[in-house]
Design an enzyme around this catalytic site. Structure first.
Site, PDB file in Angstrom:
ATOM      1  N   HIS A 150       0.827  -1.214   0.000  1.00 15.05           N
ATOM      2  CA  HIS A 150       0.000   0.000   0.000  1.00 15.05           C
ATOM      3  C   HIS A 150       0.858   1.260   0.000  1.00 15.05           C
ATOM      4  CE1 HIS A 150       0.275   0.820   4.410  1.00 15.05           C
ATOM      5  NE2 HIS A 150       0.233  -0.483   4.540  1.00 15.05           N
ATOM      6  N   GLU A 157      -4.669   1.536   2.841  1.00 19.08           N
ATOM      7  CA  GLU A 157      -4.772   0.336   3.670  1.00 19.08           C
ATOM      8  C   GLU A 157      -5.058   0.734   5.100  1.00 19.08           C
ATOM      9  OE1 GLU A 157      -3.353  -2.793   6.454  1.00 19.08           O
ATOM     10  OE2 GLU A 157      -2.572  -0.774   6.258  1.00 19.08           O
ATOM     11  N   GLU A 158      -4.504   1.863   5.519  1.00 18.64           N
ATOM     12  CA  GLU A 158      -4.507   2.212   6.940  1.00 18.64           C
ATOM     13  C   GLU A 158      -5.872   2.626   7.470  1.00 18.64           C
ATOM     14  OE1 GLU A 158      -2.125   1.453   8.653  1.00 18.64           O
ATOM     15  OE2 GLU A 158      -0.230   1.685   7.601  1.00 18.64           O
ATOM     16  N   HIS A 184       4.057   2.793  12.578  1.00 16.03           N
ATOM     17  CA  HIS A 184       3.122   3.896  12.839  1.00 16.03           C
ATOM     18  C   HIS A 184       3.709   4.990  13.728  1.00 16.03           C
ATOM     19  CE1 HIS A 184      -0.723   1.250  12.033  1.00 16.03           C
ATOM     20  NE2 HIS A 184       0.127   1.240  11.034  1.00 16.03           N
ATOM     21  N   ASP A 225       3.227  -6.491   3.219  1.00 16.90           N
ATOM     22  CA  ASP A 225       2.890  -5.392   4.127  1.00 16.90           C
ATOM     23  C   ASP A 225       3.343  -5.710   5.547  1.00 16.90           C
ATOM     24  OD1 ASP A 225       1.870  -3.093   5.219  1.00 16.90           O
ATOM     25  OD2 ASP A 225      -0.212  -3.768   5.241  1.00 16.90           O
ATOM     26  N   ASP A 249       6.354   0.624   6.621  1.00 18.90           N
ATOM     27  CA  ASP A 249       4.894   0.444   6.492  1.00 18.90           C
ATOM     28  C   ASP A 249       4.311   1.545   5.613  1.00 18.90           C
ATOM     29  OD1 ASP A 249       2.294  -0.351   6.784  1.00 18.90           O
ATOM     30  OD2 ASP A 249       2.086   0.364   8.834  1.00 18.90           O
TER      31      ASP A 249
END
Lengths: 464, 464
Positions: A288, A334-335, A431, A361, A300
C-alpha cells in the site's frame, strides 16, 4: 500366507517405495526454474535497487497519509517510477478516500494532586475527534481489558480511560502480540464511551520501551458518543502507571486538534508486464502506497511498494517473458478503510481472471517465505516451489496468508498470498516517527523483492 | 522366486518401514523437551536479559582490544557477571596474548599531481607496523587480485599497492563474500612487499558504501620485508579508483603510528552449571571477549558473550538441572591469534570429556539454526532436535560448523557447532566504529541466546 498374498504385499509396499525414490531422483535432477531463480538473486543483490526506490519515496515524498497532498504526490511518484522503468499499462484506478488531519496540537500532561505537571508523549489516533481547545482534564481509570472496564461499573464516568495492556513479549511472532493488544487502540474509544469515559488513552503498540507514541486507526460507531482517542508512548504509559499507584487522584490533560475533512479522490497505481500467452490471467503483486503521517512510512508500507516494483523490474531486466500477466498494484488507503483494495476488487474487468494476489505489508525485513491462503490443493501446488527460495532461506511456504489490501479479492475466491518476513523489529518502528529509511537494510529489503520476483514469475509460468 | 526369498524380502523391506512409521509416530506423540523449550523461549523473550548484559559490556567496558587495559576490565566484567548470576566454578584460565596498539595518528590523503589534497578515511590493520613519522608518500598501483599483482612485474616497486577487490554482493551468505575478499587484508602486505610495494592499502571488508574504515588482522612472515598496512573506507576506495583513472600518477600519503608491545598475560573467563549425573562430561558454549578497538565490539563478539552467559542463565533460572555440565567460556583473543582457544584446548583436564563445543561469533542477529561439524552420525543425532527450535524459526541444523575459538578443540576430536544467524547486516558493522549497541535489536539478540539454551540443554541431557 500364500505366495500370491506375499507377492501382492511386496507389490503394495516395495514398489511404491521404489517409485517414490525414483520420483525424488527425478525431481532433484530437473528442479525447473532453478537457473532463473539464481539469476534473479544475483541481479537483485548486485543492484539493491529496491532501496533506491524506497529512499526516493521516503525522503522525497515522505509520510503520505491518505487524503493528504503528500499521498497525491505519492500517486504521481508511483506513476512516474513505473513509467520510467518501462512497465506496461501504467495507469491509475481512482477511488474516494477519507481525509483526516492531525492538526498542530498534541499535548499530554500528568497533573499530580500537588499541582506539579509532567509532560508525556502522546499523539492522536487516526480518526479521532479533537478535544475542546483547552483540552480535557480528568482523573484516570487504568484498565488492562474491556472485561475489566465493564466490571468497574460507574467508575469510568467522567474519567480518561487508560488502556495499558502491553503487547505480550513472550510471543515469538510479534504480529500475534500485536493482535492480542490492538483492540484497545481500534475500539477503546467505543468501549470507554459506553461506560461514560471522556477520553481513551492507549498504550502504544510496540514491544520497546521508548518515548515515541505509535498512532494507528481507531473507530467510532454511530450509536455511541464519540470521545477523543490518543496513544501514549510506552515510557509515558509506564510513568503514568507508576504515578497512579502513589497518587491515584492525579489528572491527565489531553489536547488534540485533529479533524475529519470531506472525502477526496485518490487512486491505486498500477503497472504490469503483460503475459505472452495468457495475458488475461493476472498475478497481482502489491503493497500500500499510503502511510501514517509519522516518520516516513518506510517499512509500512513503502517497503511493500519498493518490493513490488523491484520484483517486476527484476523480471523485466532479466528479459523474462512470463506467460501470464504480472501486475503491480500500489493500493491506496490500507490504513484507514481499505478503499483502494475494495475498489480494485469491485471493478469490472471483462475477460480477466485473477490467478492470485501477493501482498507485502510486513516491512522490509529478511524474508522467510510465503503464507498461502485458500485450500490445500492450491497450497500444495505453490509449496512445491520452496526449493527456488531456499538459497535465500525464504523457502518456508506455510498455510494461511494474504494481506489487508487483497482481502476483498480473497472474498471473490482469488488465492491470497502474503510475503512472510522476520517480525522482530517491525513494531519498533510501526506507525511512529521511528519508521524512517535509516531503519531499512538494503539487502534485507532487496531479498524480499527477490523472493516475490521468483515466486510471482514461477506462478506466471505455471499457474496454480 | 522361492517363498523363503520372498519372505526375506518382506522382512527386509516391509518391517523396517513399519518400524520407521511407528518410530515417527512415537516421536510425534512425545516430542520430548518441547515443554522445556517453550519455557526457555517465554522466559527469554520476557526478560531480554542478554541485551542488558551486552549494553553493560558495550557501554561500560567498550572496545577491548586484546592486551589492552580495557580487555583486562572485560575479563573482570566476565568474572563478576557470572558470579553475580550464581554460576558455579567461575574462574580464569590464563594465557599470554599479543599487545598491539593503534596509536594516535591515522591519516590518509590523496595528493593529485596538481598538488590538491583530498583526505580519505583509513585505519591501520591490526598487527601493522607504523609508517615513518612523516608518513609514506608514493604513487599507487591498484590491483584486484594477487595474480594481477604478480603479473605486473616490476610495476609495484616503490608503490602503495591498493587492493580494491570488493566483497561479492551477489552472494547471499555475506561470510562467503567476506571469504572471497579477506586475503587482501590478511596477507596483502606480504604479497605487496614481495614485489617491492611500500604500503598495502586495502578496501574495507564491507558490502556497504560508507566512510568508515574496517580494521582486522593482518600478518607478516619473517622472510618478507614488513610494510605498513591500512584499510580505506569503501567511499575512499571508490574515490581513489575514480581519481586514478583521470590522474594515474597521483600519490597517496599514509601515516600510521601503531606498534606492537611485549605480550601480556590475559585469560579466558569460565563459569558453569555442573551436571547432576555426568559432571565430567562437558558442553562448552562460548564467544570471544576481546574485540577490535573500533566501535564497542557489540556484535563482534559482545553478542556471543551475552548469548552464552544468557543461555546458561535461562537454564539456571528455570531450575533445570542438566545431567552433563554446561560450561560458558569467554575466549580471549579470537581476533589476533586464538591464544585463548588454543590455551583452553591444550590444558590438561583430568577425567573430563568434552561432548561438544558451541560457538557464537556471527553477531546478535536473528538465529536460523546451527551448523554441526564432524561426521554424519553426530549430525543426525543433533539434527533430530530441530523441532525444538522451529517455534523460533531457528531449526535449520546443517552440516559443517564451528568457530575459530573452538577450532583447536575440533582438532582434538570434539564436535564443534556454530550458531547460525542471519548474515545480511554483519559486515555493515564488523571491525569498525559502526559496531555499537544501538545496532543490536534486543529480541534478535535474545533469540540467539534462547536457541543456544535449548540446544545446549538437550545435548546436556541426551549427549550426542
Amino acid at each position: 500366507m500364500k505366495f500370491q498374498t506375499v507377492l501382492i504385499l511386496v507389490l503394495l509396499f516395495i514398489l511404491p517405495q521404489y517409485i517414490s525414490i525414483s520420483q525424488k531422483k527425478d525431481a532433484n535432477a530437473s528442479r525447473p526454474y532453478e537457473e532463473v531463480a539464481k539469476q534473479i538473486i544475483s541481479e537483485g543483490l548486485k543492484s539493491c535497487n529496491s532501496y533506491s526506490l524506497l529512499k526516493d519515496l521516503s525522503l522525497n515524498i515522505g509520510p503520505r497519509l491518505v487524503g493528504s497532498p503528500s499521498a497525491q504526490k505519492a500517486v504521481e511518484w508511483g506513476m512516474k517510477t513505473m513509467k520510467d522503468l518501462g512497465f506496461q499499462n501504467v495507469r491509475l484506478e481512482s477511488c474516494m478516500v477519507p481525509h483526516w488531519v492531525r492538526g498542530q496540537v498534541e499535548e499530554g500532561t500528568i497533573i499530580l494532586t500537588s499541582g506539579s505537571e509532567l509532560p508525556i508523549k502522546i499523539c492522536a489516533l487516526g480518526g479521532s475527534i479533537s478535544t475542546p481547545e483547552d483540552g480535557i482534564i480528568a482523573e484516570v481509570l487504568q484498565v488492562k481489558s474491556f472485561d475489566e472496564l465493564k466490571s468497574l461499573g460507574e467508575k469510568a464516568k467522567g474519567k480518561i480511560v487508560f488502556f495499558n495492556r502491553p503487547m505480550d513479549p513472550t510471543k515469538y511472532n510479534t504480529f500475534e502480540a500485536y493482535g492480542g493488544a490492538v483492540n484497545q487502540r481500534s475500539v477503546g474509544a467505543i468501549e470507554a464511551a459506553k461506560v461514560g469515559g471522556v477520553t481513551a488513552l492507549v498504550r502504544s503498540m510496540t514491544l520497546r520501551l521508548d518515548d515515541v507514541p505509535h498512532t494507528g486507526a481507531m473507530h467510532y460507531v454511530d450509536t455511541i458518543q464519540k470521545i477523543p482517542a490518543a496513544a501514549v508512548s510506552t515510557i509515558g504509559a509506564n510513568l503514568l502507571d507508576s504515578l497512579l499507584k502513589i497518587d491515584p487522584h492525579l489528572k491527565v490533560k489531553v489536547k488534540l486538534s485533529c479533524q475529519t475533512l470531506p472525502d477526496v479522490q485518490s487512486a491505486n497505481v498500477i503497472g504490469e508486464l503483460v503475459g505472452t500467452e495468457m495475458p488475461q490471467e493476472i498475478i497481482v503483486i502489491g503493497g500500500h502506497l499510503d502511510s501514517w503521517d509519522k516518520g516516513q512510512g518506510a517499512h509500512d508500507d513503502g517497503a511493500g511498494c519498493a518490493h513490488s516494483i523491484e520484483a517486476l523490474r527484476l523480471i523485466k531486466t532479466l528479459g523474462l517473458k512470463p506467460k501470464r500477466t504480472i501486475r503491480v498494484v500500489l493500493f491506496m488507503n490500507e490504513e484507514f478503510g481499505l478503499n483502494g483494495g475494495i475498489a480494485y476488487a469491485k471493478r469490472e474487468r471483462p475477460g480477466e481472471k485473477h490467478i492470485c494476489a501477493i501482498e507485502t505489508d510486513a516491512g522490509g525485513f529478511i524474508p522467510r517465505g510465503f503464507g498461502v491462503g485458500g485450500d490445500s490443493v492450491k497450497y500444495q501446488s505453490l509449496a512445491r516451489w520452496s526449493y527456488l527460495l531456499d538459497p535465500i532461506d525464504a523457502g518456508r511456504i506455510t498455510r494461511g496468508g494474504g494481506g489487508a489490501d487483497i482481502s476483498e479479492l480473497g472474498k471473490l475466491g482469488v488465492t491470497t498470498i502474503g510475503l512472510r518476513v522476520d517480525t522482530q523489529r517491525y513494531f519498533d518502528y510501526h506507525h511512529s516517527d521511528n519508521d524512517t529509511i535509516d531503519k531499512v537494510n538494503e539487502r534485507e529489503l532487496e531479498l524480499g523483492a527477490i523472493a516475490i520476483a521468483i515466486f510471482s514469475y514461477v506462478i506466471a509460468e505455471e499457474g496454480i
